[in-house]
Every structure is written in structure tokens, then in C-alpha cells.
Design an enzyme around this catalytic site. Structure first.
Site, PDB file in Angstrom:
ATOM      1  CG  ASP A   1      -1.799   1.169   1.357  1.00 28.58           C
ATOM      2  OD1 ASP A   1      -2.418   1.565   0.356  1.00 28.58           O
ATOM      3  OD2 ASP A   1      -1.895   1.714   2.475  1.00 28.58           O
TER       4      ASP A   1
ATOM      5  NE  ARG B   1     -10.056  12.826  -8.788  1.00 26.81           N
ATOM      6  CZ  ARG B   1     -10.949  12.584  -7.816  1.00 26.81           C
ATOM      7  NH1 ARG B   1     -12.246  12.532  -8.100  1.00 26.81           N
ATOM      8  NH2 ARG B   1     -10.552  12.385  -6.579  1.00 26.81           N
ATOM      9  CE  LYS B   2     -10.909   5.683 -13.640  1.00 27.26           C
ATOM     10  NZ  LYS B   2     -12.139   4.907 -13.924  1.00 27.26           N
TER      11      LYS B   2
HETATM   12  C1  DCC Z   1      -2.624  13.419   1.527  1.00 25.31           C
HETATM   13  C2  DCC Z   1      -1.112  13.206   1.714  1.00 25.31           C
HETATM   14  C3  DCC Z   1      -0.759  11.764   1.476  1.00 25.31           C
HETATM   15  C4  DCC Z   1       0.707  11.554   1.600  1.00 25.31           C
HETATM   16  C5  DCC Z   1       1.028  10.055   1.561  1.00 25.31           C
HETATM   17  C6  DCC Z   1       1.474   9.583   0.210  1.00 25.31           C
HETATM   18  C7  DCC Z   1       1.911   8.150   0.194  1.00 25.31           C
HETATM   19  C8  DCC Z   1       0.761   7.220  -0.129  1.00 25.31           C
HETATM   20  C9  DCC Z   1       0.971   5.908   0.511  1.00 25.31           C
HETATM   21  C10 DCC Z   1      -0.165   5.566   1.457  1.00 25.31           C
HETATM   22  C11 DCC Z   1      -1.365   5.063   0.705  1.00 25.31           C
HETATM   23  C12 DCC Z   1      -2.554   4.974   1.592  1.00 25.31           C
HETATM   24  O1  DCC Z   1      -2.576   4.187   2.494  1.00 25.31           O
HETATM   25  S1  DCC Z   1      -3.810   6.029   1.298  1.00 25.31           S
HETATM   26  C13 DCC Z   1      -4.955   5.613   2.601  1.00 25.31           C
HETATM   27  C14 DCC Z   1      -5.929   4.516   2.129  1.00 25.31           C
HETATM   28  N1  DCC Z   1      -6.890   5.108   1.221  1.00 25.31           N
HETATM   29  C15 DCC Z   1      -7.951   5.779   1.646  1.00 25.31           C
HETATM   30  O2  DCC Z   1      -8.182   5.882   2.857  1.00 25.31           O
HETATM   31  C16 DCC Z   1      -8.790   6.384   0.583  1.00 25.31           C
HETATM   32  C17 DCC Z   1     -10.221   6.575   1.042  1.00 25.31           C
HETATM   33  N2  DCC Z   1     -11.064   6.936  -0.122  1.00 25.31           N
HETATM   34  C18 DCC Z   1     -11.180   8.205  -0.545  1.00 25.31           C
HETATM   35  O3  DCC Z   1     -10.634   9.151   0.073  1.00 25.31           O
HETATM   36  C19 DCC Z   1     -12.031   8.444  -1.735  1.00 25.31           C
HETATM   37  O4  DCC Z   1     -12.894   7.332  -1.940  1.00 25.31           O
HETATM   38  C20 DCC Z   1     -11.201   8.668  -3.024  1.00 25.31           C
HETATM   39  C21 DCC Z   1     -10.334   9.956  -2.885  1.00 25.31           C
HETATM   40  C22 DCC Z   1     -10.276   7.472  -3.325  1.00 25.31           C
HETATM   41  C23 DCC Z   1     -12.145   8.815  -4.212  1.00 25.31           C
HETATM   42  O5  DCC Z   1     -13.194   9.731  -3.869  1.00 25.31           O
HETATM   43  P1  DCC Z   1     -13.589  10.952  -4.803  1.00 25.31           P
HETATM   44  O6  DCC Z   1     -12.505  11.964  -4.769  1.00 25.31           O
HETATM   45  O7  DCC Z   1     -14.974  11.384  -4.381  1.00 25.31           O
HETATM   46  O8  DCC Z   1     -13.592  10.383  -6.259  1.00 25.31           O
HETATM   47  P2  DCC Z   1     -14.720   9.550  -7.031  1.00 25.31           P
HETATM   48  O9  DCC Z   1     -15.502  10.543  -7.832  1.00 25.31           O
HETATM   49  O10 DCC Z   1     -15.458   8.607  -6.131  1.00 25.31           O
HETATM   50  O11 DCC Z   1     -13.824   8.641  -8.002  1.00 25.31           O
HETATM   51  C24 DCC Z   1     -13.016   9.195  -9.030  1.00 25.31           C
HETATM   52  C25 DCC Z   1     -12.777   8.114 -10.053  1.00 25.31           C
HETATM   53  O12 DCC Z   1     -12.044   7.048  -9.421  1.00 25.31           O
HETATM   54  C26 DCC Z   1     -12.836   5.848  -9.410  1.00 25.31           C
HETATM   55  N3  DCC Z   1     -12.676   5.208  -8.121  1.00 25.31           N
HETATM   56  C27 DCC Z   1     -12.651   5.801  -6.912  1.00 25.31           C
HETATM   57  N4  DCC Z   1     -12.462   4.912  -5.933  1.00 25.31           N
HETATM   58  C28 DCC Z   1     -12.369   3.710  -6.531  1.00 25.31           C
HETATM   59  C29 DCC Z   1     -12.170   2.377  -6.050  1.00 25.31           C
HETATM   60  N5  DCC Z   1     -12.007   2.101  -4.754  1.00 25.31           N
HETATM   61  N6  DCC Z   1     -12.124   1.379  -6.955  1.00 25.31           N
HETATM   62  C30 DCC Z   1     -12.260   1.628  -8.284  1.00 25.31           C
HETATM   63  N7  DCC Z   1     -12.454   2.865  -8.792  1.00 25.31           N
HETATM   64  C31 DCC Z   1     -12.512   3.905  -7.933  1.00 25.31           C
HETATM   65  C32 DCC Z   1     -14.272   6.301  -9.654  1.00 25.31           C
HETATM   66  O13 DCC Z   1     -15.020   5.284 -10.284  1.00 25.31           O
HETATM   67  C33 DCC Z   1     -14.059   7.483 -10.579  1.00 25.31           C
HETATM   68  O14 DCC Z   1     -13.798   7.001 -11.879  1.00 25.31           O
HETATM   69  P3  DCC Z   1     -14.359   7.742 -13.188  1.00 25.31           P
HETATM   70  O15 DCC Z   1     -15.836   7.828 -13.029  1.00 25.31           O
HETATM   71  O16 DCC Z   1     -13.712   9.111 -13.194  1.00 25.31           O
HETATM   72  O17 DCC Z   1     -13.918   6.875 -14.339  1.00 25.31           O
END
Ligand code: DCC
Length: 151
Positions: free
Chosen positions: A79, A124-125
Site C-alpha cells: 500500500d 484521476r486514476k
Molecule cells: C494526503 C497526503 C498523502 C501523503 C502520503 C502519500 C503516500 C501514499 C501511501 C499511502 C497510501 C494509503 O494508504 S492512502 C490511505 C488509504 N486510502 C484511503 O483511505 C482512501 C479513502 N477513499 C477516498 O478518500 C475516496 O474514496 C477517493 C479519494 C479514493 C475517491 O473519492 P472521490 O474523490 O470522491 O472520487 P470519485 O468521484 O469517487 O472517483 C473518481 C474516479 O475514481 C474511481 N474510483 C474511486 N475509488 C475507486 C475504487 N475504490 N475502486 C475503483 N475505482 C474507484 C471512480 O469510479 C471514478 O472514476 P471515473 O468515473 O472518473 O472513471
């Protein structure tokens, strides 16, 4: 306790050190935040193709199956490393989806290598692919990481 990891000995000659905190800040504490940690110790580099690569030591406290790393510990490493690979390629993201295939048990107290590649950018992907290996033929896990731009 087993010998501590000798990252310099494992570092390939065309790798250059990569300073993650200078890019994303100091928030990455869970996996790579403690260079002397008892669970994980990570070092980041850019490889000869400029892709992010990590050396990851899995300490005895990552244990899941006896003598081997917990799948969640491998997931945590993938991750962070694959998300960071997107940042290192210029994409400010969070991870939306992480799909992992676990292929082989990873022995505790060993250093694994994570190779990364940004395979596509669509709106954005950002899709990042990664392989967690023993640095040779041994494949512990492989993953596709769908990252979503937040800026
Ligand atoms: C900050 C400093 C860091 C600094 C740190 C940097 C190092 C990174 C390393 C650590 C990594 C992590 O652990 S990060 C932590 C774990 N992750 C999280 O907690 C994320 C939680 N989720 C979110 O915040 C949200 O769901 C987002 C931002 C991912 C998406 O929300 P959104 O911004 O409203 O966007 P949304 O319109 O839903 O989606 C945009 C496009 O992406 C697609 N999409 C979105 N989510 C998904 C999904 N899970 N699976 C498939 N497709 C998806 C949608 O279909 C759409 O496609 P289309 O219709 O446009 O085709």
C-alpha cells in the site's frame, strides 16, 4: 535476534536513494517511519528506469503464519510503496483499491524487494503495479494498486 538488515549490500549499483518525507511529508509513520523499528524497516530508491523501488525488512513482529510474514504486513508495505510510487511519478494520490495475490510465504527477518511501475494514467486514476520478491526469482506477492488523484 537475527542480524539486522544490510541494505547497502542489497542496493543495486544503479539505484539512487529516494527521500520520501521530502516529497510527501512525515506522515508515513505506519510502515517506513521508524528506521530502527521492530516490525518494518524500509529504504527507498529510484532504479535505473527512475521507478520507485523499496527494500523492506520484515521483522519478527510481522509474524502471521509461523516463521513468516502476516499477509496484512505485506499489504501494508505494498500500500505504502505503490502509493508512494505514484507520488514519485508526479501524481498526488490516495489509494482507492489494492488487489494482491500472495504467491509464496515470506520468511521473517528477511529483506524483500518491491519493484514498482506506473502502468497507466486515465483522468484521476493512476494504476501502479508492484512485485514483492526476494530480489531474485522468488515472488512473494504481486499487486495492482488503483490510485486516485486528490489534487
Ligand atoms: C494526503 C497526503 C498523502 C501523503 C502520503 C502519500 C503516500 C501514499 C501511501 C499511502 C497510501 C494509503 O494508504 S492512502 C490511505 C488509504 N486510502 C484511503 O483511505 C482512501 C479513502 N477513499 C477516498 O478518500 C475516496 O474514496 C477517493 C479519494 C479514493 C475517491 O473519492 P472521490 O474523490 O470522491 O472520487 P470519485 O468521484 O469517487 O472517483 C473518481 C474516479 O475514481 C474511481 N474510483 C474511486 N475509488 C475507486 C475504487 N475504490 N475502486 C475503483 N475505482 C474507484 C471512480 O469510479 C471514478 O472514476 P471515473 O468515473 O472518473 O472513471
Amino acid at each position: 535476534m537475527a542480524p539486522l538488515p544490510d541494505f547497502e549490500a542489497l542496493r543495486k549499483t544503479d539505484w539512487t536513494p529516494f527521500d520520501a518525507p521530502s516529497l510527501v511529508g512525515k506522515s508515513l509513520r505506519f510502515v517506513s517511519g521508524d528506521p530502527q523499528g521492530k516490525r518494518f524497516r524500509l529504504r527507498y530508491f529510484r532504479d535505473g528506469k527512475n521507478d520507485l523501488v523499496a527494500l523492506a525488512w520484515f521483522g519478527e513482529e510481522t509474524e502471521g503464519p509461523p516463521g513468516h510474514a502476516h499477509g496484512g504486513s505485506m499489504a501494508a508495505v505494498l500500500d505504502e510503496v505503490l502509493g508512494l510510487a505514484a507520488w514519485a511519478a508526479g501524481h498526488p494520490i490516495v489509494v482507492g483499491n489494492l488487489n494482491i495475490h500472495f504467491r509464496k510465504l515470506l520468511p521473517l527477518e528477511s529483506v524483500a524487494q518491491v519493484d514498482t511501475e506506473v502502468v497507466s494514467v486515465k483522468g484521476r486514476k493512476v494504476l501502479v503495479r508492484g512485485r514483492l520478491t526476494d530480489g531474485k526469482e522468488g515472488l512473494y506477492a504481486e499487486a495492482d494498486c488503483l490510485c486516485i488523484r486528490i489534487l
